[in-house]
Design an enzyme around this catalytic site. Structure first.
Site, PDB file in Angstrom:
ATOM      1  CB  SER A  92       0.257   4.391  -4.026  1.00  0.00           C
ATOM      2  OG  SER A  92      -0.856   3.527  -3.801  1.00  0.00           O
ATOM      3  CD  GLN A 130      -1.250  13.035  21.810  1.00  0.00           C
ATOM      4  OE1 GLN A 130      -0.381  12.423  21.239  1.00  0.00           O
ATOM      5  NE2 GLN A 130      -2.419  13.288  21.249  1.00  0.00           N
ATOM      6  NE  ARG A 137      -5.505  -1.465  -5.802  1.00  0.00           N
ATOM      7  CZ  ARG A 137      -6.653  -1.485  -5.148  1.00  0.00           C
ATOM      8  NH1 ARG A 137      -7.482  -2.503  -5.297  1.00  0.00           N
ATOM      9  NH2 ARG A 137      -6.989  -0.502  -4.357  1.00  0.00           N
ATOM     10  CG  HIS A 180      -5.640   4.901  20.528  1.00  0.00           C
ATOM     11  ND1 HIS A 180      -4.906   3.942  19.879  1.00  0.00           N
ATOM     12  CD2 HIS A 180      -5.876   5.870  19.597  1.00  0.00           C
ATOM     13  CE1 HIS A 180      -4.718   4.304  18.623  1.00  0.00           C
ATOM     14  NE2 HIS A 180      -5.299   5.465  18.431  1.00  0.00           N
ATOM     15  CE1 TYR A 195     -12.595  20.190  35.573  1.00  0.00           C
ATOM     16  CE2 TYR A 195     -14.662  21.414  35.685  1.00  0.00           C
ATOM     17  CZ  TYR A 195     -13.356  21.300  35.242  1.00  0.00           C
ATOM     18  OH  TYR A 195     -12.808  22.295  34.473  1.00  0.00           O
ATOM     19  CG  ASP A 246       6.830  19.748  37.596  1.00  0.00           C
ATOM     20  OD1 ASP A 246       6.197  19.049  36.796  1.00  0.00           O
ATOM     21  OD2 ASP A 246       7.762  20.499  37.266  1.00  0.00           O
ATOM     22  N   GLY A 280       0.834  -1.203   0.000  1.00  0.00           N
ATOM     23  CA  GLY A 280       0.000   0.000   0.000  1.00  0.00           C
ATOM     24  C   GLY A 280       0.864   1.246   0.000  1.00  0.00           C
ATOM     25  CE  LYS A 320       1.192   9.236  20.679  1.00  0.00           C
ATOM     26  NZ  LYS A 320       1.578  10.469  19.968  1.00  0.00           N
TER      27      LYS A 320
END
Length: 515
Positions: free
Chosen positions: A40, A395, A72, A263, A503, A421, A38, A205
Site C-alpha cells: 500500500s 544520468q 496492513r 550510491h 576546475y 565522444d 508493504g 544503472k
C-alpha cells in the site's frame, strides 16, 4: 561510421528474452510468486508495481508468475490498481495485456507482527500453485523498523517448501555501523547470504554497470588507471529539486546516509577495484570489499556540509529553502549537500583524492564519474593546456567522453579543449533497455547477486562513515547555506581545489549529435 540499425522495443525485448532463457538460473517453466510486503506504500505504487508491469508487458518474466500484495490496509486488487496504474504509462493498445497482468495479482491484508496473518498469507500462496514447484520472491518495501518482525515471520511461516526463496531488502540498511550490524545479523540468522538481496538501485544503472566493461575490456585504460596518471576522481550526484514537502523522511537520514554512503561509495568501488577473477557475483564483490578495507574513516577536515535556502529571484519551489518545508523540523541542521574526500590507501591509488559530492536543489540533474588526469610533463604550449578528463555520465543522457586538447584551426599551435565522444545514447539510438529497477528485479529472478550489496560490503561502508555521522548527530554543526539552483557552497569548490582538483570553468560538454 557504419549506419546504426534502430531496434524496436519488441526486437530488443526478444534479444533480452533469448539471453534470459538461455541462462541456467532463469527457471522459465517454474511457478514464481512475487510478494510485495508493504504493497500500500509509495515505493510499491510508484516503483515496484510499475516495474513488474513493464517486465510482464515485455515478456521478460517467467510465464507462470503471480504477484501478491501484502500490507496492513484493507485493500483490494482494484484499490492497488487505482493507486499504481497512473505510473504504468500504459497505452490504449496495451489494455488487454494490462487486464492479463491484474488477473495475476492478488492482495492479502494482515499485520506485520502477527503470525496468524502470515499463516493466512502462506495458505493464499499455496493455493496459487496447488502443490507444484514454486519459487518465492519477497520484496520488503517497508520501513526498517518492521524488518525484524517481518523477516522472522516470513522465515517461520511463508517459505516455499518446493522451490527457492529470495528476499529483497530496500535501503536504508541501518543508520550506522551498530544498527546495520544488528539488522544484518538478524537477517543472516534467518536466511543464507545467497537468499538476501540488498538493493541499491544505482547499481542497476546501465552506465554504472558499464564501468567494469570500460575498465577491464579496453587495453588503453589499464596502463593509465593509477596514481601515476590520475590526479583525482570526482563522483557526483546532483538533483535540481528540493524536498518539496517530503522533508520529514529526508530529515531523519540526511544526504550522507541517503546518497553518499551507498550510491557514491558503490561507484567509487567500481572505479578503484582490481580486476576480479571473473564476472561471477562473489568475485566482483570480493574486489569491492578489498577497496573499502583500504579506505580510512572520513576526516571532518575533509568534509563540507550545506543546506539550501530559497532563491529570492527564483520561481515556485525555488523560492523555498529547506527549512521552509512544513514537514522539516524547525531549526533543523540536517545537510542537503555534502562533499567529502576519501583516500584509497593501496599501491594503485595512494595519495589520489576521491571526491564525493551530492546535493539537492542544485543547478542541474547529474550523476557522473570524472577522472581528472595529471598535467602533461614538459609543457611547450605556454600553459594553454587543460587537464584531460574521462567522464562517465550516468544520468541524464548516458555518455562516455574524454576531454582532451586539440589544435585550434589556424596558422599557430593554439590548443583548445575538445572531446572524444563516445555518447552511449547515440551509439544505441532507440534501444530501450531495462531501467535500474527492472534490471535488478530480473537479476533476483535469475539469482545473480553481482549488483546487490553483500553484508561485508555494507559493514565496511558504515565503518568509513559512522564516526563522522555520530559527530554530526551529536554536535549538530550548522550547515553552510547555499542558494536553491546554485552549484552548492563555494567552500566545497575550495575543498576540491585544496586536494588537487583543477576546475577551469571554460568547458561544457555538448552532444555533437544534437547540434
Amino acid at each position: 561510421m557504419a549506419e546504426q540499425v534502430a531496434l524496436s522495443r519488441t526486437q530488443v525485448c526478444g534479444i533480452l528474452r533469448e539471453e534470459l532463457y538461455q541462462g541456467d538460473a532463469f527457471h522459465q517453466a517454474d511457478t514464481h510468486i512475487f510478494i510485495i510486503m508493504g504493497a500500500s506504500g509509495d515505493l510499491a505504487k510508484k516503483k515496484i508495481y510499475p516495474t513488474i508491469w513493464w517486465l510482464f508487458r515485455d515478456g521478460l518474466l517467467p510465464e507462470d508468475t503471480f504477484i501478491v500484495g501484502y500490507a496492513r490496509s484493507r485493500l483490494t486488487v482494484d484499490d492497488i490498481r487505482k493507486q499504481s496504474e497512473p505510473f504504468f504509462k500504459a497505452t490504449p493498445e496495451e489494455r488487454p495485456k494490462l487486464e492479463e497482468f491484474f488477473a495475476r495479482n492478488s492482495y492479502v491484508a494482515g499485520q506485520y507482527d502477527d503470525p496468524a496473518s502470515y499463516k493466512h498469507l502462506n495458505s493464499h500462496m499455496n493455493a496459487l500453485h496447488q502443490g507444484m514447484q514454486a519459487n518465492r520472491l519477497f520484496y520488503l518495501a517497508l520501513p526498517p523498523t518492521v524488518y525484524e518482525a517481518v523477516t522472522k515471520n516470513i522465515q517461520e511461516t511463508c517459505m516455499s517448501q518446493t522451490g527457492w526463496n529470495r528476499i529483497i531488502v530496500e535501503k536504508p540498511f541501518g543508520r550506522d555501523l551498530q544498527s546495520s550490524n544488528q539488522l544484518s545479523n538478524h537477517i543472516s540468522s534467518l536466511f543464507r547470504e545467497d537468499q538476501i538481496y540488498r538493493i541499491d538501485h544505482y547499481l542497476g544503472k546501465e552506465m554504472v554497470q558499464n564501468l567494469m566493461v570500460l575498465r577491464f575490456a579496453n587495453r588503453i585504460f589499464g596502463p593509465i588507471w593509477n596514481r601515476d596518471n590520475i590526479a583525482c576522481v570526482i563522483l557526483t550526484f546532483k538533483e535540481p529539486f528540493g524536498t518539496e514537502g517530503r522533508g520529514g523522511y529526508f530529515d531523519e537520514f540526511g544526504i550522507i546516509r541517503d546518497v553518499m554512503q551507498n550510491h557514491l561509495l558503490q561507484m567509487l568501488c567500481l572505479v578503484a577495484m582490481e580486476k576480479p577473477a571473473s564476472t561471477d557475483s562473489d568475485d566482483v564483490r570480493d574486489e569491492k570489499v578489498k577497496v573499502l578495507k583500504c579506505i580510512s574513516e572520513v576526516e571532518t577536515s575533509n568534509v563540507v556540509l550545506g543546506q539550501y535556502v530559497g532563491n529570492p529571484n527564483g520561481e515556485g519551489e525555488a523560492t523555498n529553502g529547506y527549512l521552509d518545508d512544513p514537514t522539516v523540523p524547525r531549526g533543523s541542521t540536517t545537510a542537503t549537500f555534502a562533499a567529502a574526500v576519501l583516500y584509497v590507501e593501496n599501491e594503485r591509488w595512494d595519495g589520489v583524492p576521491f571526491i564525493l559530492r551530492c546535493g539537492k536543489a542544485l543547478n542541474e540533474r547529474k550523476a557522473e564519474v570524472r577522472l581528472q588526469f595529471r598535467d602533461v610533463a614538459g609543457d611547450i604550449f605556454h600553459q594553454q593546456c587543460k587537464r584531460n578528463e574521462l567522464v562517465i555520465r550516468v544520468q541524464p543522457n548516458e555518455a562516455v567522453y574524454t576531454k582532451m586538447m586539440t589544435k585550434k584551426p589556424g596558422m599557430f599551435f593554439n590548443p583548445e579543449e575538445s572531446e572524444l565522444d563516445l555518447t552511449y545514447g547515440n551509439r544505441y539510438k532507440n534501444v530501450k533497455l531495462p531501467d535500474a529497477y527492472e534490471r535488478l528485479i530480473l537479476d533476483v529472478f535469475c539469482g545473480s547477486q553481482m549488483h546487490f550489496v553483500r553484508s561485508d560490503e555494507l559493514r565496511e561502508a558504515w565503518r568509513i562513515f559512522t564516526p563522522l555521522l555520530h559527530k554530526i548527530d551529536q554536535e549538530k554543526p550548522q550547515p553552510i547555506p547555499y542558494v536553491y539552483g546554485s552549484r552548492g557552497p563555494t567552500e566545497a569548490d575550495e575543498l576540491m581545489k585544496r586536494v588537487g582538483f583543477q576546475y577551469e570553468g571554460t568547458y561544457k560538454w555538448v552532444n555533437p549529435h544534437k547540434l
